[in-house]
Design an enzyme around this catalytic site. Structure first.
Site, mmCIF file in Angstrom:
data_model
loop_
_atom_site.group_PDB
_atom_site.id
_atom_site.type_symbol
_atom_site.label_atom_id
_atom_site.label_comp_id
_atom_site.label_asym_id
_atom_site.label_seq_id
_atom_site.Cartn_x
_atom_site.Cartn_y
_atom_site.Cartn_z
ATOM 1 C CB THR A 34 -1.033 -0.168 1.031
ATOM 2 O OG1 THR A 34 -1.824 -1.058 1.075
ATOM 3 C CG2 THR A 34 -1.902 1.400 1.318
ATOM 4 C CB ILE A 47 -3.140 13.209 1.185
ATOM 5 C CG1 ILE A 47 -3.444 13.118 -0.556
ATOM 6 C CG2 ILE A 47 -3.534 14.640 1.641
ATOM 7 C CD1 ILE A 47 -2.971 14.364 -1.434
ATOM 8 C CG HIS A 53 -5.316 13.151 4.993
ATOM 9 N ND1 HIS A 53 -6.047 13.785 3.940
ATOM 10 C CD2 HIS A 53 -4.891 11.790 4.446
ATOM 11 C CE1 HIS A 53 -6.178 12.572 3.058
ATOM 12 N NE2 HIS A 53 -5.491 11.694 3.347
ATOM 13 C CB CYS A 108 15.689 5.371 -19.272
ATOM 14 S SG CYS A 108 14.188 5.301 -18.370
#
Length: 487
Positions: free
Chosen positions: A41, A48, A50, A453
């Site tokens: 995850t 973000i 928060h 690349c």
């Protein structure tokens, strides 16, 4: 070797716990089933940080979100990963939304969130010129920020390793033998060897329920929720100046539009409950939904500037009776001692991670039954890889003089040099595959998405790790780049 603490899982949570524990005189290890840190995850989320107005007051989510967000500016300076305090806006499109953001404001005040303000339409448009004309106001949270989640995980993990933490990768825990007596050790049986430890910390993310069951600890279920995103190239950076949220619903904070720490624009995520914890595929319907909902916030998102799409999976915790947990599970188990679950760490887990490290350290101290002794040799600062792209012309000349590999451009889209790629492989927590190099350097993250690349990066990995090119993988396992010698 007998470890004082064994941490299962090398995502942002496991890494943050390990670094905090390394401030004390303890033998610590992290056990990760993948070939690198940040492979679950932690590598695929919104990035973000928060502000903390969403969680229910009095919950661990609320407490640790606000505390963790405060820690990120200093932590990013010490460990040299990108963090930007751009603030966030929850955008209201009607009277009901305005009522909702007032509730979020009141909740944020109760949670101790600083720098909040409810904006009218004129104030909102001054901050966000591209916002939909139908927007009537917003909740501004000045303390919110953005971070590269995989860069942060790598930096924090590397700091832990520099301070003596042992990292075992490609090491999956298959079974656990619990202590029979109070002073006995936990035995973690892996595919490579048995690992003995006084305390075990379960930070296994999507598989935390499986690990808890192996230990005979709390019975809970982690259900996966997939979120799809798409990414725009850095020519679109001016589309949004803040992280722009729509009013949240029961499944999450809705479709957001935000800058990334690397200067792109990210749009998403969806929220689809799944049976598989490993299904990170994207779908036509999911991508259409992201675009449709995203354009509610920013109209006319330029499709031609979409350079990538991806999906991440959130770990949503449920009790054994099927009811939602609705908070982080962070506790020494009531049934088996010296086993600490750190599970169900969905949003705002990234924001809370540094504070979770401190919180769990206190649980470890209590579990061991003794005051932890400070590590006087703790190294607070971790040096990253110096960016050629972001250096001034004078510094670029110096870098090339010091290391000629800085003069060899490998990724033209992102201006990543061979020197940076070599350092990403040779550093204390080094890359072993193409995705590992990409997460550390951004080589392959530009407009061409590694089309030009990747052959050169493959050659460099082969050379630096002294392995055949046919053994180089994209992301570990059997994801080989080449299947035979083409010469």
């Amino acid at each position: 070797m007998i470890y004082d603490v064994a941490i299962i899982g090398a995502g942002i949570i496991g890494a943050s716990i390990a670094r905090e524990l390394s401030k004390y005189k303890l033998n610590i290890c992290i056990i990760e089933k993948e070939d690198d840190v940040s492979c679950g995850t932690s590598k695929a989320n919104s990035g973000i940080i928060h502000a903390g107005y969403d969680p229910i007051p009095g919950s661990l989510m609320a407490k640790l979100n606000v505390e963790g967000t405060v820690m990120y500016p200093e932590l990013s300076e010490l460990l040299h990963f990108d963090y930007k305090n751009i603030g966030s806006l929850v955008v209201a499109f009607n009277e009901e939304d305005l009522k909702h953001i007032k509730k979020l404001y009141d909740r944020g005040i109760e949670n101790g969130v600083p720098g909040m303000k409810i904006l009218n339409q004129e104030e909102l448009r001054e901050l966000e010129p591209n916002i939909n004309e139908e927007a009537v106001g917003a909740l501004l949270a000045e303390s919110a920020g953005i971070v590269s989640p995989y860069m942060a995980t790598w930096a924090i993990s590397e700091s832990a390793v520099i301070n003596g933490v042992k990292l075992f990768t490609e090491t999956e825990v298959h079974s656990i033998t619990a202590p029979e007596k109070a002073d006995d050790l936990w035995i973690l049986h892996t595919g490579k060897n048995d690992i003995s430890s006084r305390v075990v910390i379960n930070a296994a993310g999507l598989f935390a329920d499986k690990i808890s069951a192996m230990a005979g600890a709390r019975d809970f279920v982690i259900k996966p929720r997939r979120g799809e995103y798409f990414l725009l190239d850095n020519k679109c950076k001016s589309l949004a100046n803040h992280t722009l949220f729509q009013c949240p619903d029961a499944l999450g904070k809705g479709i957001l539009v935000t800058q990334t720490a690397d200067g792109n624009i990210l749009v998403g995520p969806t929220a689809a409950d799944l049976n598989s914890k490993e299904d990170t595929s994207t779908t036509r319907s999911g991508q259409d939904l992201v675009l449709d909902k995203g354009e509610k916030t920013i109209p006319n998102i330029p499709r031609r500037n979409i350079i990538n799409s991806f999906a991440g999976i959130r770990a949503i915790a449920y009790n054994s009776d099927g009811s939602p947990v609705n908070d982080f599970i962070i506790e020494e188990d009531a049934k088996v001692k010296r086993f600490i679950n750190v599970a169900g760490i969905c949003s705002p887990g990234l924001s809370a991670a540094p504070a979770i490290g401190i919180y769990v350290t206190k649980l470890v101290e209590k579990s061991l039954g003794k005051k932890l002794e400070k590590n006087k040799d703790f190294i607070a600062v971790r040096k990253g890889i110096e960016s050629f792209k972001n250096a001034c012309d004078e510094r670029k000349s110096q870098l090339i003089e010091e290391n000629p590999l800085y003069g060899r451009m490998i990724c033209r889209c992102e201006m990543i040099t061979e020197a940076e790629i070599v350092q990403s492989i040779k550093c204390p927590v080094g890359a072993k595959d193409l995705d590992g190099v990409k997460r550390r350097t951004r080589a392959g993250m530009g407009r061409c998405q590694s089309g030009f690349c990747s052959p050169r990066v493959t050659e460099i990995i082969s050379r630096e790790l002294d392995i055949p090119m046919t053994s180089v993988t994209k992301k570990g396992g059997s994801s080989y780049i080449l299947n035979s010698n083409t010469r």
